[in-house]
Design a protein around this motif. Structure first.
Motif, PDB file in Angstrom:
ATOM      1  N   UNK A 312       0.848  -1.190   0.000  1.00 14.09           N
ATOM      2  CA  UNK A 312       0.000   0.000   0.000  1.00 14.09           C
ATOM      3  C   UNK A 312       0.881   1.236   0.000  1.00 14.09           C
ATOM      4  N   UNK A 313       0.634   2.140  -0.956  1.00 11.17           N
ATOM      5  CA  UNK A 313       1.379   3.399  -1.051  1.00 11.17           C
ATOM      6  C   UNK A 313       0.395   4.547  -0.907  1.00 11.17           C
ATOM      7  N   UNK A 314       0.758   5.549  -0.135  1.00 11.08           N
ATOM      8  CA  UNK A 314      -0.086   6.734   0.056  1.00 11.08           C
ATOM      9  C   UNK A 314       0.723   7.976  -0.269  1.00 11.08           C
ATOM     10  N   UNK A 315       0.164   8.845  -1.103  1.00  6.69           N
ATOM     11  CA  UNK A 315       0.806  10.131  -1.381  1.00  6.69           C
ATOM     12  C   UNK A 315      -0.012  11.233  -0.716  1.00  6.69           C
ATOM     13  N   UNK A 316       0.679  12.167  -0.102  1.00  7.26           N
ATOM     14  CA  UNK A 316       0.046  13.332   0.520  1.00  7.26           C
ATOM     15  C   UNK A 316       0.585  14.577  -0.164  1.00  7.26           C
ATOM     16  N   UNK A 317      -0.308  15.477  -0.502  1.00  7.51           N
ATOM     17  CA  UNK A 317       0.133  16.701  -1.176  1.00  7.51           C
ATOM     18  C   UNK A 317      -0.868  17.816  -0.932  1.00  7.51           C
ATOM     19  N   UNK A 318      -0.428  19.020  -1.237  1.00  7.78           N
ATOM     20  CA  UNK A 318      -1.286  20.194  -1.177  1.00  7.78           C
ATOM     21  C   UNK A 318      -1.506  20.686  -2.595  1.00  7.78           C
ATOM     22  N   UNK A 319      -2.740  21.024  -2.933  1.00  7.31           N
ATOM     23  CA  UNK A 319      -3.055  21.510  -4.282  1.00  7.31           C
ATOM     24  C   UNK A 319      -3.775  22.851  -4.157  1.00  7.31           C
ATOM     25  N   UNK A 320      -3.416  23.792  -5.030  1.00  6.82           N
ATOM     26  CA  UNK A 320      -4.056  25.107  -4.982  1.00  6.82           C
ATOM     27  C   UNK A 320      -5.149  25.221  -6.045  1.00  6.82           C
ATOM     28  N   UNK A 321      -5.748  26.401  -6.142  1.00  7.06           N
ATOM     29  CA  UNK A 321      -6.878  26.591  -7.058  1.00  7.06           C
ATOM     30  C   UNK A 321      -6.478  26.429  -8.518  1.00  7.06           C
ATOM     31  N   UNK A 326       1.929  21.069  -4.376  1.00  9.53           N
ATOM     32  CA  UNK A 326       2.996  21.501  -3.475  1.00  9.53           C
ATOM     33  C   UNK A 326       3.135  20.476  -2.352  1.00  9.53           C
ATOM     34  N   UNK A 327       4.337  20.342  -1.838  1.00  9.18           N
ATOM     35  CA  UNK A 327       4.611  19.470  -0.688  1.00  9.18           C
ATOM     36  C   UNK A 327       4.174  18.024  -0.929  1.00  9.18           C
ATOM     37  N   UNK A 328       4.610  17.449  -2.020  1.00 14.53           N
ATOM     38  CA  UNK A 328       4.283  16.053  -2.320  1.00 14.53           C
ATOM     39  C   UNK A 328       5.236  15.120  -1.584  1.00 14.53           C
ATOM     40  N   UNK A 329       4.684  14.234  -0.766  1.00 15.72           N
ATOM     41  CA  UNK A 329       5.503  13.197  -0.137  1.00 15.72           C
ATOM     42  C   UNK A 329       4.716  11.896  -0.124  1.00 15.72           C
ATOM     43  N   UNK A 330       5.370  10.830   0.285  1.00  7.62           N
ATOM     44  CA  UNK A 330       4.724   9.514   0.215  1.00  7.62           C
ATOM     45  C   UNK A 330       5.011   8.696   1.459  1.00  7.62           C
ATOM     46  N   UNK A 343       3.170   5.888  -8.153  1.00  3.60           N
ATOM     47  CA  UNK A 343       2.011   6.645  -7.668  1.00  3.60           C
ATOM     48  C   UNK A 343       2.310   8.144  -7.698  1.00  3.60           C
ATOM     49  N   UNK A 344       3.547   8.509  -7.401  1.00  4.94           N
ATOM     50  CA  UNK A 344       3.930   9.919  -7.503  1.00  4.94           C
ATOM     51  C   UNK A 344       3.811  10.406  -8.947  1.00  4.94           C
ATOM     52  N   UNK A 345       4.279   9.580  -9.889  1.00  8.93           N
ATOM     53  CA  UNK A 345       4.201   9.968 -11.309  1.00  8.93           C
ATOM     54  C   UNK A 345       2.753  10.160 -11.750  1.00  8.93           C
ATOM     55  N   UNK A 346       1.891   9.205 -11.422  1.00  7.26           N
ATOM     56  CA  UNK A 346       0.488   9.305 -11.812  1.00  7.26           C
ATOM     57  C   UNK A 346      -0.151  10.554 -11.204  1.00  7.26           C
ATOM     58  N   UNK A 367      -4.621  16.866   0.266  1.00  6.43           N
ATOM     59  CA  UNK A 367      -5.179  15.674  -0.374  1.00  6.43           C
ATOM     60  C   UNK A 367      -4.331  14.461  -0.014  1.00  6.43           C
ATOM     61  N   UNK A 368      -4.979  13.315   0.208  1.00  7.69           N
ATOM     62  CA  UNK A 368      -4.282  12.061   0.469  1.00  7.69           C
ATOM     63  C   UNK A 368      -4.881  10.989  -0.437  1.00  7.69           C
ATOM     64  N   UNK A 369      -4.021  10.328  -1.232  1.00  9.52           N
ATOM     65  CA  UNK A 369      -4.465   9.294  -2.165  1.00  9.52           C
ATOM     66  C   UNK A 369      -3.691   8.002  -1.881  1.00  9.52           C
TER      67      UNK A 369
END
Length: 498
Positions: A312-321, A326-330, A343-346, A367-369
């Motif tokens: 299981x992989x989870x990516x967390x990031x912030x997205x603006x309007x 921004x701040x993509x980590x996994x 998952x980061x690439x997608x 956002x968390x995916x």
């Protein structure tokens, strides 16, 4: 005479060993932790990676462990990642079997002093030993080259590592002294031998179990055939033919489009609770759309699937309007770098094409995916589309003409997406196979196909399968417009191969 042959053999081996010279020596580190000292031996010094790989003389990669503990899992993930990012994927069975055995051989931790030798012998191929116990043998240089590429390929452990392996640096004597001071005991050799013995026992037990299973299966099949023959004698010959099972379809991303929420807030004065419910809905809807699109864009890395990597992989990031990340980590929870990076690439490919709803307040959102990688299945846990809050539900119904227009536009979009994925099979084209294929599909509110029915089939199964594959690949389809007020709809997909 025997003594002469033995002496000659000894001299021959000694001459081969002496013929190899130290080309370079380097320290392999990850996250500032040193795992081993690596040494490359060649017949003559060479600082050109391509020339080294093309050279058909004897070559040796040697590494001596410096870490107190190098776990089988860390060994496997490190090598698999280094191999994958520096080599072109190959499905050659002997080659991949050698890679799988090398990266998955350990049964216990390696420790300081353990030695791994990877030899290329022109007359034999690749031979790998751990603490002087041969564990892998292949008949070609392909395995050796793949492992050497992990050191001197396009993405080496570090630039310094590659430079030091390709030529001796000024401080190589200090590193060489450390290398020579490392050694393993006879107990460590016995440990590796015990792994092989355990492997043989497991293989023998497995083979015995398989023989029993085959015997039971044959007996059951024989009984089933006898019962079937008796039943066929009693039944009428006019039985409907069963539909052959459809082939497993590998998902591939469909052409991405910008998605903007069409739901508009009511102009009536609303309570704080209603406004909060609406904002929660818009954010949940945006997250749901992102999840759907990112999952669709994920492609299981070929090397990861070959190595059987899952997790299981989870990516967390912030997205603006503006849909900028921004701040993509996994968080990998034990998954390999190959899966994390996919998952980061997608995510980075999809997010810029999905704008947040205009009615969603704020400048940026967290956002968390998550995505579960499994070599045996691409299915993900089902997440229902967020429910529309009461304050956004309208009692006004579309007129007949409006309803037809919205539904027609939706079905046209669905048809175009599926048509785009239909490919004329190459062999069918060469054999001039032609025909019309018609399927009827039922789509639920979330854009998931719940039923696929063949209406008209071509006499060429490859053509039927091509349309069916396109239907499966297109999922998930766009959601049914909310204003239609329906839970599902059906559409016919017709395609003529000419």
């Amino acid at each position: 005479m025997t003594r002469i042959i033995v002496c000659l053999l000894f001299l021959s081996i000694s001459q081969i060993t002496v013929a190899l010279t130290l080309n370079g020596i380097a320290s392999y580190q990850q996250l500032r932790k040193e795992y081993y000292i690596a040494a490359l031996y060649l017949s003559q010094s060479n600082d050109d990676p391509q020339s080294i790989l093309q050279n058909q003389d004897r070559k040796r990669m040697a590494l001596r462990v410096t870490a107190k503990r190098w776990s089988p899992r860390r060994w496997s993930l490190q090598w698999q990642n280094d191999i994958a990012i520096n080599n072109v994927f190959s499905s050659d069975p002997d080659y991949t079997q050698g890679l799988l055995r090398f990266t998955g051989f350990l049964r216990d931790n390696l420790s300081k002093g353990d030695e791994v030798i990877i030899d290329y012998l022109p007359a034999e191929g690749t031979r790998i030993s751990i603490n002087n116990v041969t564990v892998v043998k292949t008949s070609t240089a392909q395995l050796f080259d793949a492992l050497l590429n992990a050191w001197i390929g396009q993405v080496p452990p570090s630039r310094e590592f590659k430079n030091n392996i390709l030529s001796l640096s000024d401080d190589h004597k200090q590193l060489l002294d450390r290398y020579n001071s490392l050694s393993y005991s006879g107990d460590r050799t016995a440990m590796v031998n015990s792994w092989i013995a355990a492997e043989k026992e497991t293989a023998a037990a497995f083979q015995k179990e398989q023989q029993l299973k085959r015997a039971r299966a044959l007996a059951a099949k024989k009984a089933e055939e006898e019962a079937k023959q008796k039943a066929q004698q009693k039944q009428a010959r006019a039985s409907k033919p069963t539909k052959p099972p459809s082939k497993k379809v590998i998902r591939k991303p469909v052409k991405k489009q910008k998605i903007v929420s069409t739901t508009t807030p009511s102009k009536e004065k609303k309570s704080k609770a209603q406004i909060k419910a609406e904002q929660d809905y818009y954010l949940a809807l945006y997250r749901w759309e992102l999840r759907r699109a990112i999952h669709q864009a994920v492609e299981y890395p070929a090397w990861a699937r070959q190595f059987g990597q899952k997790g299981l992989v989870t990516v967390n990031f912030t997205v603006n309007r503006q849909a900028e990340i921004k701040k993509l980590d996994a968080q990998d929870q034990g998954a390999s770098d190959l899966l994390v990076n996919e998952l980061k690439r997608a995510t980075t490919e999809v997010v810029p094409f999905l704008l947040p709803p205009d009615a969603l307040e704020g400048k940026q959102w967290d956002i968390s995916i998550s995505y579960r990688f499994d070599p045996n299945s691409d299915d993900q846990p089902y997440v229902a589309k967020p429910s529309l809050p009461e304050s956004l539900q309208s009692d006004k119904k579309l007129s007949s003409s409006q309803y037809k227009k919205v539904l027609g536009s939706y079905l046209g979009t669905v048809r175009a997406i599926i048509e785009e994925g239909i490919e004329y099979p190459e062999w069918s084209k060469r054999l001039n196979q032609k025909g019309k294929v018609v399927f009827e599909i039922t789509i639920n509110q979330d854009g998931i196909i719940t039923e696929t029915k063949a209406i008209e089939s071509s006499r060429h199964e490859a053509l039927n399968q091509a349309v069916l594959d396109a239907i499966n690949i297109a999922q998930p389809l766009p959601i049914i417009p909310i204003e239609l007020g329906i839970n599902q709809t059906s559409i016919r997909i017709e395609h003529a191969f000419k």
